[in-house]
Motif scaffolding. Sequence first.
Motif, PDB file in Angstrom:
ATOM      1  N   ASN A 196     -39.952  65.181 -26.146  1.00 56.61           N
ATOM      2  CA  ASN A 196     -40.704  66.420 -26.395  1.00 56.61           C
ATOM      3  C   ASN A 196     -40.909  67.117 -25.053  1.00 56.61           C
ATOM      4  N   ARG A 197     -41.345  68.390 -25.102  1.00 54.43           N
ATOM      5  CA  ARG A 197     -41.403  69.144 -23.846  1.00 54.43           C
ATOM      6  C   ARG A 197     -42.739  68.972 -23.114  1.00 54.43           C
ATOM      7  N   HIS A 198     -43.669  68.222 -23.689  1.00 49.09           N
ATOM      8  CA  HIS A 198     -45.015  68.182 -23.128  1.00 49.09           C
ATOM      9  C   HIS A 198     -45.287  66.982 -22.232  1.00 49.09           C
ATOM     10  N   SER A 199     -44.738  65.837 -22.580  1.00 45.90           N
ATOM     11  CA  SER A 199     -45.109  64.653 -21.806  1.00 45.90           C
ATOM     12  C   SER A 199     -43.955  63.680 -21.679  1.00 45.90           C
ATOM     13  N   SER A 200     -44.016  62.861 -20.634  1.00 43.32           N
ATOM     14  CA  SER A 200     -42.973  61.855 -20.431  1.00 43.32           C
ATOM     15  C   SER A 200     -43.294  60.624 -21.274  1.00 43.32           C
ATOM     16  N   ARG A 201     -42.291  59.798 -21.432  1.00 41.96           N
ATOM     17  CA  ARG A 201     -42.468  58.596 -22.245  1.00 41.96           C
ATOM     18  C   ARG A 201     -41.671  57.476 -21.604  1.00 41.96           C
ATOM     19  N   GLN A 202     -42.216  56.271 -21.624  1.00 43.37           N
ATOM     20  CA  GLN A 202     -41.508  55.140 -21.041  1.00 43.37           C
ATOM     21  C   GLN A 202     -41.512  53.969 -22.011  1.00 43.37           C
ATOM     22  N   SER A 203     -40.363  53.311 -22.102  1.00 43.51           N
ATOM     23  CA  SER A 203     -40.281  52.120 -22.948  1.00 43.51           C
ATOM     24  C   SER A 203     -39.480  51.056 -22.209  1.00 43.51           C
ATOM     25  N   ILE A 204     -39.750  49.805 -22.540  1.00 46.71           N
ATOM     26  CA  ILE A 204     -38.996  48.695 -21.930  1.00 46.71           C
ATOM     27  C   ILE A 204     -38.459  47.836 -23.059  1.00 46.71           C
ATOM     28  N   ALA A 205     -37.159  47.525 -22.989  1.00 45.96           N
ATOM     29  CA  ALA A 205     -36.536  46.749 -24.063  1.00 45.96           C
ATOM     30  C   ALA A 205     -35.948  45.456 -23.511  1.00 45.96           C
ATOM     31  N   PHE A 206     -36.206  44.348 -24.215  1.00 41.64           N
ATOM     32  CA  PHE A 206     -35.511  43.078 -23.968  1.00 41.64           C
ATOM     33  C   PHE A 206     -34.475  42.943 -25.069  1.00 41.64           C
ATOM     34  N   PHE A 207     -33.221  42.865 -24.667  1.00 44.19           N
ATOM     35  CA  PHE A 207     -32.156  42.701 -25.656  1.00 44.19           C
ATOM     36  C   PHE A 207     -31.834  41.218 -25.759  1.00 44.19           C
ATOM     37  N   VAL A 208     -32.084  40.647 -26.896  1.00 38.09           N
ATOM     38  CA  VAL A 208     -31.868  39.206 -27.093  1.00 38.09           C
ATOM     39  C   VAL A 208     -30.505  39.014 -27.755  1.00 38.09           C
ATOM     40  N   CYS A 209     -29.600  38.346 -27.037  1.00 38.43           N
ATOM     41  CA  CYS A 209     -28.246  38.151 -27.575  1.00 38.43           C
ATOM     42  C   CYS A 209     -27.819  36.698 -27.387  1.00 38.43           C
ATOM     43  N   PRO A 210     -26.876  36.235 -28.204  1.00 37.98           N
ATOM     44  CA  PRO A 210     -26.377  34.867 -28.033  1.00 37.98           C
ATOM     45  C   PRO A 210     -25.628  34.738 -26.706  1.00 37.98           C
ATOM     46  N   TRP A 211     -25.497  33.501 -26.224  1.00 37.56           N
ATOM     47  CA  TRP A 211     -24.628  33.291 -25.074  1.00 37.56           C
ATOM     48  C   TRP A 211     -23.232  33.797 -25.417  1.00 37.56           C
ATOM     49  N   HIS A 212     -22.528  34.258 -24.384  1.00 35.26           N
ATOM     50  CA  HIS A 212     -21.278  34.977 -24.634  1.00 35.26           C
ATOM     51  C   HIS A 212     -20.261  34.209 -25.465  1.00 35.26           C
ATOM     52  N   ASP A 213     -20.157  32.895 -25.237  1.00 32.63           N
ATOM     53  CA  ASP A 213     -19.073  32.140 -25.895  1.00 32.63           C
ATOM     54  C   ASP A 213     -19.533  31.404 -27.153  1.00 32.63           C
ATOM     55  N   LYS A 214     -20.788  31.548 -27.549  1.00 30.89           N
ATOM     56  CA  LYS A 214     -21.280  30.855 -28.759  1.00 30.89           C
ATOM     57  C   LYS A 214     -20.709  31.510 -30.005  1.00 30.89           C
ATOM     58  N   VAL A 215     -20.216  30.689 -30.901  1.00 33.46           N
ATOM     59  CA  VAL A 215     -19.634  31.238 -32.134  1.00 33.46           C
ATOM     60  C   VAL A 215     -20.766  31.594 -33.102  1.00 33.46           C
ATOM     61  N   ILE A 216     -20.700  32.803 -33.614  1.00 36.71           N
ATOM     62  CA  ILE A 216     -21.729  33.293 -34.543  1.00 36.71           C
ATOM     63  C   ILE A 216     -21.196  33.150 -35.968  1.00 36.71           C
ATOM     64  N   ARG A 217     -21.979  32.430 -36.753  1.00 33.73           N
ATOM     65  CA  ARG A 217     -21.531  32.116 -38.111  1.00 33.73           C
ATOM     66  C   ARG A 217     -22.797  31.892 -38.938  1.00 33.73           C
ATOM     67  N   ALA A 218     -22.912  32.592 -40.073  1.00 35.23           N
ATOM     68  CA  ALA A 218     -24.114  32.428 -40.904  1.00 35.23           C
ATOM     69  C   ALA A 218     -24.204  30.984 -41.402  1.00 35.23           C
ATOM     70  N   HIS A 219     -25.405  30.435 -41.389  1.00 37.14           N
ATOM     71  CA  HIS A 219     -25.613  29.057 -41.829  1.00 37.14           C
ATOM     72  C   HIS A 219     -25.306  28.918 -43.327  1.00 37.14           C
ATOM     73  N   ASP A 220     -24.767  27.751 -43.714  1.00 36.71           N
ATOM     74  CA  ASP A 220     -24.407  27.517 -45.121  1.00 36.71           C
ATOM     75  C   ASP A 220     -25.565  27.826 -46.077  1.00 36.71           C
ATOM     76  N   SER A 221     -26.774  27.523 -45.656  1.00 34.56           N
ATOM     77  CA  SER A 221     -27.930  27.717 -46.547  1.00 34.56           C
ATOM     78  C   SER A 221     -28.172  29.194 -46.849  1.00 34.56           C
ATOM     79  N   LEU A 222     -27.542  30.078 -46.098  1.00 32.73           N
ATOM     80  CA  LEU A 222     -27.758  31.515 -46.317  1.00 32.73           C
ATOM     81  C   LEU A 222     -26.661  32.133 -47.191  1.00 32.73           C
ATOM     82  N   ILE A 223     -25.720  31.314 -47.616  1.00 30.15           N
ATOM     83  CA  ILE A 223     -24.577  31.862 -48.345  1.00 30.15           C
ATOM     84  C   ILE A 223     -24.792  31.808 -49.863  1.00 30.15           C
TER      85      ILE A 223
END
Length: 159
Positions: A87-114
């Motif tokens: 907006n044109r009236h005031s500044s805004r600041q936010s901080i984000a932590f991006f939570v991601c798996p380790w780069h080489d970990k295989v991502i696969r939905a658990h059997d119990s979720l299928i």
Amino acid sequence: MHTPLGATTIPHATPPELTQGTGPHTDPVALTILHQEDKEEGLEVFTGGKWQSVRPVLGAFVVNIGDTFMAMTNDIYKSCVHRAVVNRHSSRQSIAFFVCPWHDKVIRAHDSLIGPNGKRLYPEFTWSQLEVFTQDSRRVDDKTIKYFAHCLSESSSAE
Ligand SMILES: O=C(O)CCC(=O)C(=O)O
Ligand SMILES: [Fe+2]
């Protein structure tokens, strides 16, 4: 999991018509833990067919589900389209932590979720693959993760 840190500062001196904020997107990561630093509104989520403000609450974090978490839960949890506006009236600041798996970990939905008759909606992938894909294609919207899964399946069936 690892957590790169991102910070967004939108200075009020910049006219809104000349800035994009972050533009509509989904987060490709697993989870985003976001702190809205002041009382200035700006974060909006697209839900119920319209943009709705996520008002800053003193001392509270916003936890945003990302595309990777959606794939890990076989779409039980959905990532959401959101944006940060200025907006044109005031500044805004936010901080984000991006939570991601380790780069080489295989991502696969658990059997119990299928479920007994259900199917796994995403082929196995790593965070590295998705990260490179989103950076190369420069798109992260509500179709990105499905398109990524489609490309992965195509490339493995061509082998
Ligand atoms: O500044 C915000 O509130 C949101 C920023 C955001 O969506 C992001 O960094 O992915
Ligand atoms: Fe985001």
